[in-house]
Design a protein around this motif. Structure first.
Motif, short mmCIF file in Angstrom:
data_model
loop_
_atom_site.label_atom_id
_atom_site.label_comp_id
_atom_site.label_asym_id
_atom_site.label_seq_id
_atom_site.Cartn_x
_atom_site.Cartn_y
_atom_site.Cartn_z
N ASP A 53 -3.14 7.21 9.65
CA ASP A 53 -3.54 6.33 8.55
C ASP A 53 -5.01 6.52 8.27
O ASP A 53 -5.83 6.50 9.19
CB ASP A 53 -3.32 4.86 8.95
N HIS A 108 -6.51 -6.22 6.27
CA HIS A 108 -6.21 -5.69 7.60
C HIS A 108 -4.82 -6.12 8.05
O HIS A 108 -4.12 -5.36 8.73
CB HIS A 108 -7.28 -6.21 8.58
N GLN A 109 -4.41 -7.33 7.67
CA GLN A 109 -3.08 -7.82 8.08
C GLN A 109 -2.02 -7.60 7.02
O GLN A 109 -0.90 -8.07 7.17
CB GLN A 109 -3.16 -9.31 8.38
N LYS A 110 -2.38 -6.95 5.93
CA LYS A 110 -1.48 -6.74 4.78
C LYS A 110 -0.91 -8.07 4.30
O LYS A 110 0.27 -8.16 3.97
CB LYS A 110 -0.32 -5.81 5.17
N SER A 111 -1.74 -9.07 4.28
CA SER A 111 -1.28 -10.40 3.97
C SER A 111 -1.60 -10.74 2.51
O SER A 111 -2.65 -11.29 2.20
CB SER A 111 -1.96 -11.37 4.94
N ARG A 112 -0.69 -10.36 1.61
CA ARG A 112 -0.89 -10.58 0.17
C ARG A 112 -1.07 -12.05 -0.15
O ARG A 112 -1.90 -12.44 -0.96
CB ARG A 112 0.32 -10.08 -0.63
N HIS A 113 -0.20 -12.87 0.50
CA HIS A 113 -0.21 -14.30 0.18
C HIS A 113 -1.53 -14.95 0.55
O HIS A 113 -2.05 -15.77 -0.18
CB HIS A 113 0.96 -14.98 0.89
N GLU A 114 -2.12 -14.53 1.70
CA GLU A 114 -3.40 -15.12 2.11
C GLU A 114 -4.50 -14.66 1.16
O GLU A 114 -5.41 -15.40 0.84
CB GLU A 114 -3.77 -14.69 3.54
N CYS A 157 -0.26 2.01 -0.32
CA CYS A 157 -0.35 2.77 0.91
C CYS A 157 0.78 3.79 0.92
O CYS A 157 1.85 3.54 0.37
CB CYS A 157 -0.35 1.87 2.14
N ARG A 166 -1.33 9.19 5.77
CA ARG A 166 -1.04 8.09 4.85
C ARG A 166 -2.35 7.41 4.53
O ARG A 166 -3.15 7.14 5.42
CB ARG A 166 -0.13 7.06 5.52
N ASP A 184 -4.04 4.16 3.93
CA ASP A 184 -3.69 2.77 4.24
C ASP A 184 -4.99 2.01 4.48
O ASP A 184 -5.68 2.24 5.48
CB ASP A 184 -2.78 2.73 5.48
N SER A 240 -5.50 -0.89 5.38
CA SER A 240 -5.50 -1.93 6.42
C SER A 240 -6.18 -1.43 7.69
O SER A 240 -6.42 -2.18 8.62
CB SER A 240 -4.07 -2.39 6.72
N LYS A 269 -6.55 5.69 11.95
CA LYS A 269 -5.81 5.23 13.11
C LYS A 269 -4.53 6.04 13.20
O LYS A 269 -3.87 6.26 12.19
CB LYS A 269 -5.48 3.74 12.94
N ALA A 301 1.79 0.67 19.62
CA ALA A 301 0.44 0.40 19.12
C ALA A 301 -0.23 1.72 18.76
O ALA A 301 0.23 2.78 19.15
CB ALA A 301 -0.36 -0.32 20.19
#
Lengths: 210, 368
Positions: free
Chosen positions: B142, B171-177, B202, B245, B247, B249, B263, B271
């Motif tokens: 990534d 970083h958390q791919k948290s669209r809603h946040e 991504c 890729r 990405d 995040s 990464k 991990a």
């Protein structure tokens, strides 16, 4: 290589509601609805394997890759800070993390605040931001009695309706953060089972209404 | 050497060392200890800020090194126009997440420090891809660019605090946040779309980059984008495009990282096994003029990789009589070793498993 998507669901009412969303999204697994004590259920046709785990353990299963995705409360994510992707707010299991105390409680910054909680990291972070000196008392249950017995000044806990608090003569003073169930994904699993995970995410997202 | 007897991490150490040497990197060997002060001053750069410390006989506070990069930087000097390339495999000591106990972690990696040009940066990222390829062909690397992410965050007019929060959401791919944060900060929909694109976009560089390019409008964004695009194109031309890729995040620290960050993941390991990036800002913070880029491979994670393990502790158990002729027995053992691992014992050991059992007698070998 195993291409099944492993899904950790939290045992209990929330988990059952969440499973219904997965089913609605087209990832059903009929055996899960049979009444028995099994914990693992597979539907090879749909490429999914579900398992029931203790709600607070979902994040551990996902972070360590035993599950590719799972559903965990934001409280657990904030407390344990697992290294996972948080893909979706499922908008269910809604409640809030709040500070509560006896009705007549008056905070005095002149002394250390005693805080009883199941969530020491969330409490510490919150008070740290306010530069407040606190003494954390980690409890595992029946948090509400801590202020009544004088064990602590306040509690930091999840408040859903506030009924338990009220019955114990406590009132919520401040909201720390709203809580709801989140779809989380293992970071490596997300790379290698991306298409399947995206399809599940999309199927769930379509069912979410504010 | 027979690869099957080496553990995954041992195999990787040899393969990586030879790879890095082929590109002219020299081995950097360092002491187990380092002055604690070095880590305290840069503790945000460390994966974990818990360090094992002790006082040496002169009263200095030392630490068992939790990180290799800081030691390497400390021991290099700025030489205008020059680049220093080193690789290492070292043990570091960190608190294992969740267990609160210290673990010894075997880490391999490399650092390239000095006047970096686009060649040096591409070489390091290419070596990261090659390192993963050596461990397993089923890998993903990534890639993100901290300069580009930082430029987008600046262009959206976020406060410093909100920038850190937005970076956390990405970083958390948290669209809603991220949506909630944008609403709270009063970010315009067009700018929010650009931030969300950092989560949504991504995948392969050839799809992601054109889609992202269309959204960028400030000079800073375009400058960082051009750099990132050029790097992705070099990697694709080198034949490593399929496993790369884009990405965004990757990386959640704008304090130290300035350019490309990456990464690496291997299928079957839960991990990231490789992590790196260009960290010019760390050097600036230390008052240095050089640029720097490097990565580390976490070899301890490789033990989670599936490896065909033998069902037996020994392939052949050879039982001997108490008075068996030692020389004749030795010859029999050497002959049997053609078939696998041979264990000689006078009676079957209780806790081991073996493929077949033979008895050594004066008349020759007999099945038991």
């Amino acid at each position: 290589m195993n291409k099944m998507v492993n899904i950790a669901l939290p045992k209990g009412r929330l988990g059952e509601k969440v499973y219904k969303m997965f089913k609605e999204a087209g990832f059903e697994c009929p055996s899960i609805e049979e009444q028995n004590r099994k914990l693992i259920f597979e539907n090879p046709e749909k490429g999914v394997r579900y398992f029931w785990v203790k709600p607070s353990d979902v994040a551990i299963y996902v972070e360590r890759g035993a599950a590719d995705i799972g559903v965990a409360g934001k409280d657990i994510l904030l407390e344990y800070r697992p290294d996972v992707y948080e893909l979706l707010d499922l908008n269910m299991g809604k409640c809030r993390m709040a500070v509560a105390a006896k009705k007549d409680f008056r905070d005095s910054r002149g002394r250390t605040l005693k805080v009883a909680t199941k969530f020491p990291n969330i409490a510490a972070t919150y008070y740290n931001e306010k530069c407040r000196d606190i003494d954390i008392i980690k409890l595992n249950g029946s948090i509400e009695i801590a202020p009544i017995l004088g064990l602590s000044d306040v509690i930091v806990d999840i408040v859903e309706t506030g009924k338990t608090l009220l019955e114990n003569d406590l009132v919520p003073f401040e909201t720390i953060v709203p809580i709801s169930a989140r779809l989380i994904a293992n970071k490596a699993g997300y790379k290698f089972k991306n298409e399947a995970i995206q399809a599940i995410r999309k199927g769930l997202e379509e069912q979410i209404h504010d | 050497m027979n690869n099957s007897i080496m553990r995954n991490d041992e195999q990787a150490v040899f393969a990586l060392r030879s790879l890095y040497q082929r590109y002219g990197y020299t081995q950097y060997k360092m002491s187990r200890f380092e002055e604690y002060d070095l880590y305290v001053r840069n503790k945000d750069f460390l994966v974990s800020d818990e360090v094992i410390t002790f006082t040496d006989h002169t009263g200095r506070l030392l630490a068992l090194k939790p990180d290799v990069t800081l030691s390497i930087i400390k021991n290099t000097v700025d030489r205008p126009g020059a680049v220093q390339k080193v690789y290492y495999n070292e043990n570091v000591y960190r608190v294992a997440k969740g267990t609160h106990t210290f673990k010894e972690i075997m880490q391999a990696g490399l650092e390239c420090i000095g006047d970096l040009g686009s060649y040096e940066i591409a070489e390091v990222v290419l070596l990261a891809a090659k390192s993963l390829q050596l461990i397993s062909p089923r890998y993903v690397l990534d890639l993100s660019h901290m300069g580009l992410v930082a430029a987008v965050l600046s262009a959206c007019g976020l406060s410093e605090e909100a920038k850190a929060q937005a970076l956390g959401c990405i970083h958390q791919k948290s669209r809603h946040e991220l949506s909630a944060l944008c609403a709270e900060q009063g970010i315009a929909p067009s700018k929010e779309a650009k931030l969300q694109a950092l989560i949504d976009q991504c995948g392969g560089a050839e799809q992601v980059l054109p889609a992202l390019k269309a959204l960028l409008d400030t000079e800073e964004e375009r400058g960082a984008f051009a750099e990132f695009e050029a790097l992705c194109s070099i990697l694709a031309q080198s034949g490593y495009g399929a496993n790369l890729r884009v990405d965004f995040s990757v990386g959640n620290d704008m304090k130290y990282y300035s350019g490309v960050v990456f990464k690496g993941y291997i299928e079957g390991i839960p991990a990231g096994v490789l992590s790196g990036g260009q960290y010019d800002k760390l050097l600036q913070k230390l008052g240095r003029k050089s640029g720097a880029i490097g990565f580390a491979v976490y070899l301890d994670l490789l033990e989670r990789m599936e490896k065909q393990e033998s069902d037996y502790d020994a392939d052949i158990l050879l039982l001997r009589e108490p008075n068996a002729d030692p020389f004749a027995l030795m010859q029999a053992v050497e002959a049997l070793q053609e078939q696998g691992r041979v264990l000689v014992a006078s009676a079957p050991p209780e806790d081991l498993r073996y493929g077949k059992v033979l008895r050594f007698t004066e008349g020759g070998l007999k099945d038991e």
